[in-house]
Design an enzyme around this catalytic site. Structure first.
Site, PDB file in Angstrom:
ATOM      1  N   CYS A  76       0.872  -1.180   0.000  1.00 48.63           N
ATOM      2  CA  CYS A  76       0.000   0.000   0.000  1.00 48.63           C
ATOM      3  C   CYS A  76       0.903   1.222   0.000  1.00 48.63           C
ATOM      4  O   CYS A  76       1.702   1.411   0.932  1.00 48.63           O
ATOM      5  CB  CYS A  76      -0.884  -0.016   1.250  1.00 48.63           C
ATOM      6  SG  CYS A  76      -1.912   1.451   1.439  1.00 48.63           S
ATOM      7  N   ASN A  77       0.788   2.041  -1.037  1.00 52.24           N
ATOM      8  CA  ASN A  77       1.627   3.242  -1.113  1.00 52.24           C
ATOM      9  C   ASN A  77       1.288   4.230  -0.003  1.00 52.24           C
ATOM     10  O   ASN A  77       2.168   4.845   0.591  1.00 52.24           O
ATOM     11  CB  ASN A  77       1.425   3.940  -2.464  1.00 52.24           C
ATOM     12  CG  ASN A  77       1.897   3.091  -3.628  1.00 52.24           C
ATOM     13  OD1 ASN A  77       3.021   3.198  -4.065  1.00 52.24           O
ATOM     14  ND2 ASN A  77       1.029   2.230  -4.131  1.00 52.24           N
ATOM     15  N   CYS A 189      -1.019   3.778  -6.681  1.00 53.90           N
ATOM     16  CA  CYS A 189      -1.929   3.177  -5.703  1.00 53.90           C
ATOM     17  C   CYS A 189      -2.025   1.707  -6.098  1.00 53.90           C
ATOM     18  O   CYS A 189      -2.273   1.399  -7.276  1.00 53.90           O
ATOM     19  CB  CYS A 189      -3.305   3.829  -5.770  1.00 53.90           C
ATOM     20  SG  CYS A 189      -4.556   2.934  -4.813  1.00 53.90           S
ATOM     21  N   THR A 190      -1.851   0.829  -5.139  1.00 53.94           N
ATOM     22  CA  THR A 190      -1.795  -0.591  -5.495  1.00 53.94           C
ATOM     23  C   THR A 190      -3.126  -1.078  -6.095  1.00 53.94           C
ATOM     24  O   THR A 190      -3.135  -1.966  -6.939  1.00 53.94           O
ATOM     25  CB  THR A 190      -1.394  -1.442  -4.283  1.00 53.94           C
ATOM     26  OG1 THR A 190      -2.325  -1.236  -3.209  1.00 53.94           O
ATOM     27  CG2 THR A 190       0.003  -1.082  -3.808  1.00 53.94           C
TER      28      THR A 190
END
Ligand code: DGL
Length: 287
Positions: A76-77, A189-190
């Site tokens: 998760c960024n 964003c993942t």
């Protein structure tokens, strides 16, 4: 305590980390994996840095207590940018691998020196991203787009969507970046990796779509090697066990990699559908 055969834990606010889990499995087929989606805390991208930090630290603490992993991947960024230091401080002695927007590979690709980053509002606003840009892309203009609606689309509506709906979902962000003349788009964003193909289709052939899944998997592998923690299950597999996932499962025929969710209740059709698609068996709620 963890050892060679302990699992590797993946964590995200929701389903975004799953493409990262898949990349790690490809590179590290001998390992076992557990995955936690912070269903109760989702979404992170519209919350304050303090709230994201508290949620991520608490969820990862519960996952570590439950599964005793040998490594944690923050897939998760937003959680990495805002909370990686707090997570590391809370998990001493554990390998922690973060996920940040792939600015360095993007800078190597951009001919016009203009890079688009599409991520959560919190991730595009974070100082961490500014630091990445000045470290790796100082001569590039960074076009930052926050798209909370797209995160929500992936988390709640991706399964069962038509291709047309997916193309329409990515179009506003892609157009906003193309209008600013970028030739590389970073999926920061993942969640957006579930839509890589659609990003490419809307952006067209002159624009590269970049993400960090292979970089994160490679980093995980090299940290395991540094610590002498590469799994040994592969040896058993070559010794006559054709499918580790089935053979190692608690229940025959069930995948051995496990899905946990925060909050209460069973996975329902959405998380159940993602679990099936990514070969995970439902393991229960945390904490
Ligand atoms: N998947 C997450 C990321 O990479 C965040 C999505 C959200 O919870 O807003 O930033």
């Amino acid at each position: 305590m963890h050892d060679l055969d302990s699992p590797i834990a993946f964590f995200d606010s929701g389903v975004g980390g799953l493409p990262y889990l898949e990349a790690a499995r490809r590179l590290l087929p001998a390992e076992r994996f557990v995955y936690l989606a912070d269903r109760a805390g989702f979404p992170y991208g519209t919350k304050s840095p303090e709230r994201v930090r508290d949620l991520a630290v608490g969820a990862i603490r519960a996952l570590v207590a439950k599964t005793a992993p040998k490594a944690v991947v923050i897939a998760c960024n937003t959680a990495t940018e805002l909370a990686v230091d707090a997570i590391r401080a809370d998990t001493p002695g554990l390998i922690v691998v973060g996920t940040v927007p792939a600015i360095k590979p993007a800078a190597a690709l951009s001919r016009v020196r203009r890079i688009g980053v599409v991520a959560t509002e919190a991730a595009v606003a974070a100082d961490y991203l500014t630091g990445l840009a000045s470290a790796w892309a100082a001569d590039c203009e960074l076009v930052r787009i926050g798209d909370a609606g797209l995160v929500d689309f992936v988390e709640r509506r991706l399964l069962g969507s038509t291709r047309d709906e997916r193309l329409r979902a990515v179009a506003p962000s892609v157009r906003a970046m193309l209008e600013r003349g970028v030739d590389v788009i970073v999926l920061g964003c993942t969640h957006f990796l579930h839509l890589s193909e659609e990003f490419g289709a809307v952006a067209g052939p002159g624009v590269s779509i970049v993400d960090s899944r292979d970089g994160v998997a490679a980093r995980l592998a090299s940290r395991l090697d540094e610590e002498g923690l590469r799994g040994s299950v592969g040896a058993r597999r070559t010794g006559g066990c054709p499918d580790r996932r089935d053979a190692e499962s608690d229940r025959p025929g069930e995948p051995s990699d496990r899905l946990f969710l925060t909050g209460a209740g069973d996975p329902g059709p959405v998380y159940g559908g993602f679990a099936e698609r990514f070969g995970l068996s439902w393991a229960g709620c945390l904490p």
